[in-house]
Scaffold this motif. Structure first.
Motif, short mmCIF file in Angstrom:
data_model
loop_
_atom_site.label_atom_id
_atom_site.label_comp_id
_atom_site.label_asym_id
_atom_site.label_seq_id
_atom_site.Cartn_x
_atom_site.Cartn_y
_atom_site.Cartn_z
N LEU A 257 0.84 -1.20 0.00
CA LEU A 257 0.00 0.00 0.00
C LEU A 257 0.87 1.25 0.00
O LEU A 257 0.63 2.19 -0.77
CB LEU A 257 -0.93 0.00 1.21
CG LEU A 257 -1.90 1.17 1.29
CD1 LEU A 257 -2.94 1.10 0.17
CD2 LEU A 257 -2.60 1.19 2.65
N GLU A 258 1.92 1.27 0.85
CA GLU A 258 2.82 2.42 0.91
C GLU A 258 3.53 2.65 -0.42
O GLU A 258 3.88 3.78 -0.76
CB GLU A 258 3.86 2.23 2.01
CG GLU A 258 3.27 2.34 3.40
CD GLU A 258 4.26 1.99 4.49
OE1 GLU A 258 5.39 1.54 4.17
OE2 GLU A 258 3.91 2.16 5.66
N ASP A 259 3.75 1.58 -1.17
CA ASP A 259 4.43 1.68 -2.46
C ASP A 259 3.47 2.01 -3.60
O ASP A 259 3.86 2.02 -4.77
CB ASP A 259 5.18 0.38 -2.78
CG ASP A 259 6.42 0.21 -1.92
OD1 ASP A 259 6.87 1.20 -1.32
OD2 ASP A 259 6.94 -0.92 -1.85
N GLY A 260 2.19 2.24 -3.27
CA GLY A 260 1.23 2.68 -4.28
C GLY A 260 0.44 1.56 -4.95
O GLY A 260 -0.27 1.82 -5.91
N VAL A 261 0.55 0.33 -4.45
CA VAL A 261 -0.24 -0.76 -5.02
C VAL A 261 -1.70 -0.55 -4.61
O VAL A 261 -1.99 -0.22 -3.46
CB VAL A 261 0.27 -2.14 -4.53
CG1 VAL A 261 -0.59 -3.27 -5.05
CG2 VAL A 261 1.72 -2.33 -4.92
N SER A 262 -2.61 -0.72 -5.55
CA SER A 262 -4.02 -0.44 -5.27
C SER A 262 -4.60 -1.45 -4.29
O SER A 262 -4.17 -2.60 -4.22
CB SER A 262 -4.85 -0.44 -6.55
OG SER A 262 -5.13 -1.76 -6.97
N HIS A 263 -5.59 -1.00 -3.56
CA HIS A 263 -6.31 -1.84 -2.60
C HIS A 263 -6.83 -3.10 -3.28
O HIS A 263 -6.74 -4.20 -2.72
CB HIS A 263 -7.46 -1.02 -1.99
CG HIS A 263 -8.14 -1.66 -0.84
ND1 HIS A 263 -9.05 -2.68 -0.99
CD2 HIS A 263 -8.04 -1.43 0.48
CE1 HIS A 263 -9.49 -3.05 0.19
NE2 HIS A 263 -8.90 -2.30 1.11
N THR A 264 -7.35 -2.97 -4.49
CA THR A 264 -7.90 -4.11 -5.23
C THR A 264 -6.83 -5.14 -5.53
O THR A 264 -7.06 -6.35 -5.37
CB THR A 264 -8.56 -3.64 -6.54
OG1 THR A 264 -9.55 -2.66 -6.22
CG2 THR A 264 -9.20 -4.79 -7.28
N PHE A 265 -5.66 -4.71 -5.96
CA PHE A 265 -4.58 -5.66 -6.24
C PHE A 265 -4.11 -6.35 -4.97
O PHE A 265 -3.83 -7.55 -4.97
CB PHE A 265 -3.40 -4.97 -6.93
CG PHE A 265 -3.65 -4.64 -8.37
CD1 PHE A 265 -4.34 -5.50 -9.21
CD2 PHE A 265 -3.19 -3.45 -8.90
CE1 PHE A 265 -4.57 -5.19 -10.54
CE2 PHE A 265 -3.41 -3.13 -10.23
CZ PHE A 265 -4.11 -4.00 -11.06
N GLN B 156 -5.88 -6.91 -2.34
CA GLN B 156 -6.96 -7.85 -2.02
C GLN B 156 -6.78 -9.15 -2.80
O GLN B 156 -6.86 -10.25 -2.24
CB GLN B 156 -8.32 -7.24 -2.33
CG GLN B 156 -9.48 -8.16 -2.10
CD GLN B 156 -10.81 -7.56 -2.55
OE1 GLN B 156 -10.93 -6.35 -2.71
NE2 GLN B 156 -11.80 -8.40 -2.74
N GLN B 157 -6.49 -9.03 -4.08
CA GLN B 157 -6.30 -10.21 -4.92
C GLN B 157 -5.04 -10.98 -4.51
O GLN B 157 -5.05 -12.22 -4.45
CB GLN B 157 -6.23 -9.82 -6.39
CG GLN B 157 -7.55 -9.32 -6.92
CD GLN B 157 -7.44 -8.80 -8.35
OE1 GLN B 157 -6.40 -8.86 -8.98
NE2 GLN B 157 -8.54 -8.26 -8.85
N LEU B 158 -3.95 -10.27 -4.22
CA LEU B 158 -2.71 -10.93 -3.82
C LEU B 158 -2.87 -11.69 -2.51
O LEU B 158 -2.27 -12.76 -2.32
CB LEU B 158 -1.58 -9.91 -3.70
CG LEU B 158 -1.07 -9.33 -5.02
CD1 LEU B 158 -0.18 -8.11 -4.76
CD2 LEU B 158 -0.32 -10.39 -5.80
N LEU B 159 -3.67 -11.15 -1.60
CA LEU B 159 -3.90 -11.82 -0.32
C LEU B 159 -4.96 -12.91 -0.43
O LEU B 159 -5.12 -13.70 0.50
CB LEU B 159 -4.31 -10.80 0.75
CG LEU B 159 -3.26 -9.76 1.13
CD1 LEU B 159 -3.83 -8.80 2.16
CD2 LEU B 159 -2.00 -10.41 1.64
N SER C 85 -13.55 -10.51 0.16
CA SER C 85 -14.16 -9.25 0.59
C SER C 85 -13.11 -8.17 0.82
O SER C 85 -12.08 -8.44 1.46
CB SER C 85 -14.93 -9.48 1.89
OG SER C 85 -15.28 -8.24 2.50
N PRO C 86 -13.37 -6.95 0.33
CA PRO C 86 -12.44 -5.85 0.62
C PRO C 86 -12.33 -5.59 2.12
O PRO C 86 -11.30 -5.12 2.60
CB PRO C 86 -13.07 -4.64 -0.08
CG PRO C 86 -14.07 -5.18 -1.02
CD PRO C 86 -14.47 -6.53 -0.53
N ASN C 87 -13.37 -5.92 2.88
CA ASN C 87 -13.34 -5.70 4.33
C ASN C 87 -12.26 -6.57 5.00
O ASN C 87 -11.65 -6.15 5.98
CB ASN C 87 -14.70 -6.00 4.96
CG ASN C 87 -15.76 -5.03 4.49
OD1 ASN C 87 -15.46 -3.92 4.09
ND2 ASN C 87 -17.00 -5.45 4.53
#
Length: 103
Positions: free
Chosen positions: A50-58, A60-63, A67-69
């Motif tokens: 996140l700090e490096d600018g990776v989007s929340h959606t990506f 979420q997919q990587l993890l 759910s985004p929550n």
């Protein structure tokens, strides 16, 4: 899809305790604080992404979260990220001439 932690000895995944022992041993060798777990590493990965600018959606997919929550739990802002936010007061002098001030 294969296992995240495949065994090099047999055709199955490593056990949870084996992964935890591996992380603990290497964290100690690196001088990291006691209590580092695979979950700690997962959380750090998400925060640094996140700090490096990776989007929340990506993230979420990587993890692998549906759910985004679920991802939100991992993305608690670090002080490094918060320190990078500039207050509007910090840029007030820069904006004086651009018509942003109340008249």
């Amino acid at each position: 899809m294969g296992w995240l932690f495949p065994s090099t000895v047999r055709d199955e995944s490593l056990t949870t305790s084996t992964v935890e022992m591996f992380i603990k041993k290497h964290a100690q060798a690196l001088g990291l604080p006691d209590g580092v777990t695979p979950h700690t590493m997962r959380h750090c990965f998400a925060c640094h992404a996140l700090e490096d600018g990776v989007s929340h959606t990506f993230i979420q997919q990587l993890l692998g979260h549906r759910s985004p929550n679920s991802t939100d739990v991992y993305l608690q802002m670090s002080s490094k990220a918060l320190m990078g936010i500039r207050s509007p007061f910090d840029t007030f002098e820069e904006k004086e001439g651009d018509g942003c001030r109340d008249k």
